[in-house]
Write a protein that holds these residues in place. Structure first.
Motif, PDB file in Angstrom:
ATOM      1  N   THR A   1      42.067  28.393  65.819  1.00 48.20           N
ATOM      2  CA  THR A   1      43.294  28.537  65.029  1.00 48.20           C
ATOM      3  C   THR A   1      44.247  27.393  65.332  1.00 48.20           C
ATOM      4  OG1 THR A   1      45.126  30.028  64.521  1.00 48.20           O
ATOM      5  CG2 THR A   1      44.425  29.924  66.812  1.00 48.20           C
TER       6      THR A   1
ATOM      7  N   ASP B   1      47.555  28.364  64.686  1.00 44.41           N
ATOM      8  CA  ASP B   1      48.743  29.217  64.740  1.00 44.41           C
ATOM      9  C   ASP B   1      49.393  29.074  66.121  1.00 44.41           C
ATOM     10  OD1 ASP B   1      50.443  31.497  65.223  1.00 44.41           O
ATOM     11  OD2 ASP B   1      49.538  32.471  63.487  1.00 44.41           O
TER      12      ASP B   1
ATOM     13  N   ARG C   1      49.865  32.279  68.199  1.00 41.95           N
ATOM     14  CA  ARG C   1      48.616  32.774  68.779  1.00 41.95           C
ATOM     15  C   ARG C   1      48.181  31.902  69.953  1.00 41.95           C
ATOM     16  NH1 ARG C   1      43.900  34.312  64.640  1.00 41.95           N
ATOM     17  NH2 ARG C   1      45.661  35.600  63.957  1.00 41.95           N
TER      18      ARG C   1
END
Length: 333
Positions: A44, A46, A49
């Motif tokens: 990811t 993100d 996260r």
């Protein structure tokens, strides 16, 4: 990016629920809620996260999923080993018997020979792109796939798709260890001043295409079996559904081992698959070359960096299976 287990170059184990109930990454509920199960499938960008993962486990290393990142990384090994047969040193390029191979001992040598044959400098000396020294003395040369082609992974010791002996390719379906990551063997360290991947050189792209690193255009991706293995399944079965289903069923547990970093009974699983395919070979339902290719490419995709171990298990399992032909009920398919 995605986590690597502390001190290792493999992803951390799946959660208990994923280990208890085997399923594909696409079917996993963990990824949707931000867990790191299934290795590079959890990669990811993100930031929340990422902060949560490494905030709770600062000892984790960092892996980069090559396909989504648009990367092609040339992974050069420096293992001290005897070269294979001449036809496997530079696949597709014959090396005559009179050519003296004394001193050829690792991937640095084979890649240099390939580059010299094409009149190009070796990627190991490419100061225009990111290069990372590995703890074992190898080198990762990072490139950017600028043309959106889905380059595929390979192992330099594979009897199927390969660029050169002791030279692996990390692309779609694989990941690479990020520089700065420290394992029990040492730290992955940048060489030189460049910190970004350069575009994949045209001559190297031609070599990757020549050696089968692009999927067949009529086969959609992603596939449950590596692309050359998929083609071998179709060729071996002659389009017969029964044989194709059997091959998929035999290879599926081997592939599933790639979803966990450790355990999963990988050796036993691969040995059973090799034994079964050996029985198919003995029954005339599959060639030994195709069986070896299927097993090797699926196993290497599940356990990158364990090519020699895979080769030994495949050879042993096939040999045992060859003594026990596996015929279908009612005759061959």
């Amino acid at each position: 990016m995605h986590p690597l287990a502390a001190g290792r170059k493999t992803p951390p184990a799946n959660c208990a629920a994923c280990r208890a109930a085997r399923h594909t990454p696409a079917q996993c509920p963990c990824l949707a809620v931000g867990r790191w199960c299934h290795g590079f499938h959890a990669a990811t960008l993100d930031q929340r996260r990422i902060s949560r993962w490494w905030g709770s486990r600062p000892d984790f290393g960092v892996g980069v999923a090559c396909g989504p990142a648009g990367l092609v990384v040339i992974d050069i090994d420096a293992h001290q080993d005897q070269p294979p047969s001449r036809d496997r040193i530079l696949p597709g390029i014959p090396i005559a018997e009179h050519v003296d191979l004394t001193g050829l001992a690792n991937g640095f040598h084979t890649l240099a020979v390939l580059a010299a044959l094409r009149g190009r400098p070796s990627p190991t000396d490419d100061q225009a792109t990111l290069r990372v020294r590995t703890p074992s003395g190898g080198l990762h040369v990072w490139y950017r796939a600028a043309d959106n082609r889905r380059w595929q992974c390979s192992s330099g010791s594979s009897s199927g798709r390969a660029l050169a002996w002791q030279v692996d390719v990390r692309a779609h379906g694989g990941y690479i260890v990020a520089p700065g990551t420290t394992t029990e063997q040492g730290t992955y360290t940048v060489v030189g001043d460049v910190r970004e991947p350069a575009p994949l050189p045209g001559w190297l792209a031609q070599e990757l295409e020549r050696t089968g690193h692009l999927p067949a255009p009529h086969i959609p991706a992603p596939r449950p079996v590596p692309p050359r293995a998929q083609q071998a399944v179709l060729a071996a079965g002659g389009g017969k559904d029964r044989t194709q289903r059997l091959l998929r069923a035999v290879l599926a547990p081997v592939e599933a081992c790639g979803e966990v970093s450790e355990g999963a009974g990988f050796s036993d699983t691969l040995n059973r698959a090799a034994y079964t395919l050996g029985g198919l070979v003995a029954a005339g339902r599959l060639s030994e070359e195709e069986a070896t290719r299927l097993l090797t490419e699926t196993a290497v995709a599940a356990r990158p960096g364990q090519e020699r171990r895979v080769e030994q298990i495949v050879r042993s399992g096939l040999a045992a299976g060859l003594r026990n032909p596996l015929h279908s009920q009612g005759g061959r398919p």
